[in-house]
Design a protein around this motif. Structure first.
Motif, mmCIF file in Angstrom:
data_model
loop_
_atom_site.group_PDB
_atom_site.id
_atom_site.type_symbol
_atom_site.label_atom_id
_atom_site.label_comp_id
_atom_site.label_asym_id
_atom_site.label_seq_id
_atom_site.Cartn_x
_atom_site.Cartn_y
_atom_site.Cartn_z
ATOM 1 N N THR A 31 0.834 -1.207 0.000
ATOM 2 C CA THR A 31 0.000 0.000 0.000
ATOM 3 C C THR A 31 0.866 1.253 0.000
ATOM 4 O O THR A 31 0.625 2.194 -0.773
ATOM 5 N N LEU A 32 1.888 1.271 0.843
ATOM 6 C CA LEU A 32 2.781 2.435 0.888
ATOM 7 C C LEU A 32 3.553 2.599 -0.418
ATOM 8 O O LEU A 32 3.872 3.723 -0.824
ATOM 9 N N TYR A 33 3.837 1.486 -1.082
ATOM 10 C CA TYR A 33 4.515 1.574 -2.371
ATOM 11 C C TYR A 33 3.632 2.320 -3.366
ATOM 12 O O TYR A 33 4.089 3.200 -4.102
ATOM 13 N N GLY A 34 2.340 1.971 -3.388
ATOM 14 C CA GLY A 34 1.418 2.674 -4.267
ATOM 15 C C GLY A 34 1.286 4.138 -3.908
ATOM 16 O O GLY A 34 1.242 5.017 -4.779
ATOM 17 N N VAL A 35 1.242 4.434 -2.600
ATOM 18 C CA VAL A 35 1.166 5.820 -2.143
ATOM 19 C C VAL A 35 2.413 6.585 -2.581
ATOM 20 O O VAL A 35 2.324 7.719 -3.095
ATOM 21 N N SER A 36 3.580 5.977 -2.406
ATOM 22 C CA SER A 36 4.826 6.659 -2.768
ATOM 23 C C SER A 36 4.898 6.928 -4.267
ATOM 24 O O SER A 36 5.359 7.996 -4.701
ATOM 25 N N SER A 37 4.443 5.984 -5.070
ATOM 26 C CA SER A 37 4.449 6.184 -6.524
ATOM 27 C C SER A 37 3.518 7.323 -6.909
ATOM 28 O O SER A 37 3.824 8.121 -7.808
ATOM 29 N N ALA A 38 2.380 7.426 -6.227
ATOM 30 C CA ALA A 38 1.445 8.519 -6.496
ATOM 31 C C ALA A 38 2.062 9.866 -6.115
ATOM 32 O O ALA A 38 1.862 10.874 -6.812
ATOM 33 N N LEU A 39 2.817 9.913 -5.021
ATOM 34 C CA LEU A 39 3.474 11.165 -4.628
ATOM 35 C C LEU A 39 4.507 11.597 -5.669
ATOM 36 O O LEU A 39 4.674 12.796 -5.934
ATOM 37 N N LEU A 40 5.195 10.622 -6.267
ATOM 38 C CA LEU A 40 6.139 10.956 -7.332
ATOM 39 C C LEU A 40 5.404 11.536 -8.541
ATOM 40 O O LEU A 40 5.895 12.457 -9.195
ATOM 41 N N VAL A 41 4.228 10.986 -8.833
ATOM 42 C CA VAL A 41 3.421 11.535 -9.922
ATOM 43 C C VAL A 41 3.052 12.989 -9.628
ATOM 44 O O VAL A 41 3.179 13.879 -10.477
ATOM 45 N N ARG A 42 2.589 13.252 -8.413
ATOM 46 C CA ARG A 42 2.165 14.598 -8.044
ATOM 47 C C ARG A 42 3.343 15.580 -7.965
ATOM 48 O O ARG A 42 3.168 16.781 -8.118
ATOM 49 N N SER A 43 4.540 15.083 -7.741
ATOM 50 C CA SER A 43 5.701 15.981 -7.720
ATOM 51 C C SER A 43 6.007 16.519 -9.114
ATOM 52 O O SER A 43 6.589 17.604 -9.250
ATOM 53 N N ALA A 44 5.657 15.739 -10.147
ATOM 54 C CA ALA A 44 5.891 16.143 -11.542
ATOM 55 C C ALA A 44 7.356 16.469 -11.803
ATOM 56 O O ALA A 44 7.677 17.348 -12.618
ATOM 57 N N LEU A 45 8.250 15.755 -11.113
ATOM 58 C CA LEU A 45 9.683 15.981 -11.293
ATOM 59 C C LEU A 45 10.393 14.735 -11.813
ATOM 60 O O LEU A 45 11.623 14.688 -11.841
ATOM 61 N N GLY A 46 9.619 13.746 -12.231
ATOM 62 C CA GLY A 46 10.196 12.513 -12.748
ATOM 63 C C GLY A 46 9.785 11.320 -11.913
ATOM 64 O O GLY A 46 9.715 11.403 -10.688
ATOM 65 N N LEU A 47 9.505 10.207 -12.600
ATOM 66 C CA LEU A 47 9.014 8.998 -11.937
ATOM 67 C C LEU A 47 10.076 7.906 -11.911
ATOM 68 O O LEU A 47 11.098 7.996 -12.599
ATOM 69 N N GLU A 48 9.810 6.867 -11.127
ATOM 70 C CA GLU A 48 10.639 5.675 -11.164
ATOM 71 C C GLU A 48 10.487 5.008 -12.532
ATOM 72 O O GLU A 48 9.502 5.261 -13.243
ATOM 73 N N PRO A 49 11.436 4.160 -12.956
ATOM 74 C CA PRO A 49 11.433 3.633 -14.332
ATOM 75 C C PRO A 49 10.106 3.056 -14.802
ATOM 76 O O PRO A 49 9.591 3.455 -15.850
ATOM 77 N N TRP A 50 9.521 2.111 -14.044
ATOM 78 C CA TRP A 50 8.262 1.525 -14.490
ATOM 79 C C TRP A 50 7.128 2.532 -14.402
ATOM 80 O O TRP A 50 6.165 2.473 -15.169
ATOM 81 N N GLY A 51 7.227 3.497 -13.494
ATOM 82 C CA GLY A 51 6.221 4.540 -13.402
ATOM 83 C C GLY A 51 6.179 5.402 -14.659
ATOM 84 O O GLY A 51 5.105 5.878 -15.073
#
Length: 255
Positions: free
Chosen positions: A24-44
């Motif tokens: 669950t926290l992994y999904g939350v963290s990936s969403a925060l990266l999306v909202r940062s709009a500064l670049g995502l993890e590779p699969w993201g």
């Protein structure tokens, strides 16, 4: 490993909690990266690019891609665990739920902290669900399956796949930026640090042992080598590695 494997032991409840809290926290963290709009993890990056082209939410795309990658386990004879199947669904649902709650922001004063929080939280999440020992995610299992079949190092296989994923995602419109680079540089050390903190003690043959850290391997990542064995007294064995060499879980730590 089968889906039902690992569903026993004196710490089963703790391990299940760790698994689902971690995913669950992994999904939350990936969403925060999306909202940062500064670049995502590779699969993201790939998930975001596909989401933009298909009109699906990024969480749904994550689920579809995870299921598709899991199908690739069949020809390479990888066996999923409970954590593998859970990974496919829980992360995507948590991503969409978080994105529905966290609005977009324009100012760097908000986006930079979101990026930092997303990366650190991703490390926490990775340590939690690896330490639960219910099997790797589909993408990491694919990497070690290809490593086993080709004889190439995990580092080389992972680099090839992630470069291909990032390039494809970028061409589809996914976000690549400073966050992508920072994630790549920091997630390995963060995951190792939190893996040691969340290691679940085991009981083997009447002797209590506890995992303490990743094992050495032929391709050690930047986070360094194994934790030294510790003497815990006459009733306690030396601490074994939490992640064995060549396993899908270890692939997560290869950065």
């Amino acid at each position: 490993m089968s889906i039902a494997s690992g569903l026993r032991g004196r710490h089963l409840t703790r391990r299940l909690v760790q698994l689902y809290v971690g995913l669950t926290l992994y999904g939350v963290s990936s969403a925060l990266l999306v909202r940062s709009a500064l670049g995502l993890e590779p699969w993201g990056v790939l998930h975001q690019g596909l989401a933009g082209k298909t009109g699906l939410t990024i969480g749904v795309v994550s689920i579809v891609v995870g299921a598709a990658v899991l199908l690739l386990w069949i020809p390479i004879r990888q066996r999923p665990g409970l954590g593998t199947v859970s990974n496919v669904f829980v992360i995507g649902l948590a991503m969409d739920g978080t994105l529905a709650l966290v609005p977009e922001h324009d100012g760097l004063a908000v986006r930079v902290p979101l990026l930092a929080l997303g990366i650190v939280l991703n490390g926490v999440a990775t340590g939690l669900y690896i330490a639960a020992r219910f099997g790797p995610g589909p993408r990491d299992g694919l990497m070690t399956g290809l490593h086993r079949l080709t004889g190439r190092s995990i580092r080389l296989v992972r680099t090839f796949l992630e470069v291909a994923v990032v390039a494809t995602g970028f061409l589809l419109g996914g976000s690549v930026g400073v966050g992508t680079v920072l994630y790549a540089l920091s997630i390995g050390p963060l995951a190792q640090f939190f893996l040691r903190r969340f290691a679940v003690p085991e009981r083997e043959g009447g002797i209590t042992v506890a995992s303490s850290g990743p094992a050495p391997a032929e391709d050690a990542g930047p986070a360094g080598g194994p934790a030294p064995a510790q003497d815990a007294g006459p009733a306690t064995a030396a601490r074994p590695p939490a992640v064995a060499p060549g396993t899908p879980e270890q692939a997560i730590l290869r950065r």
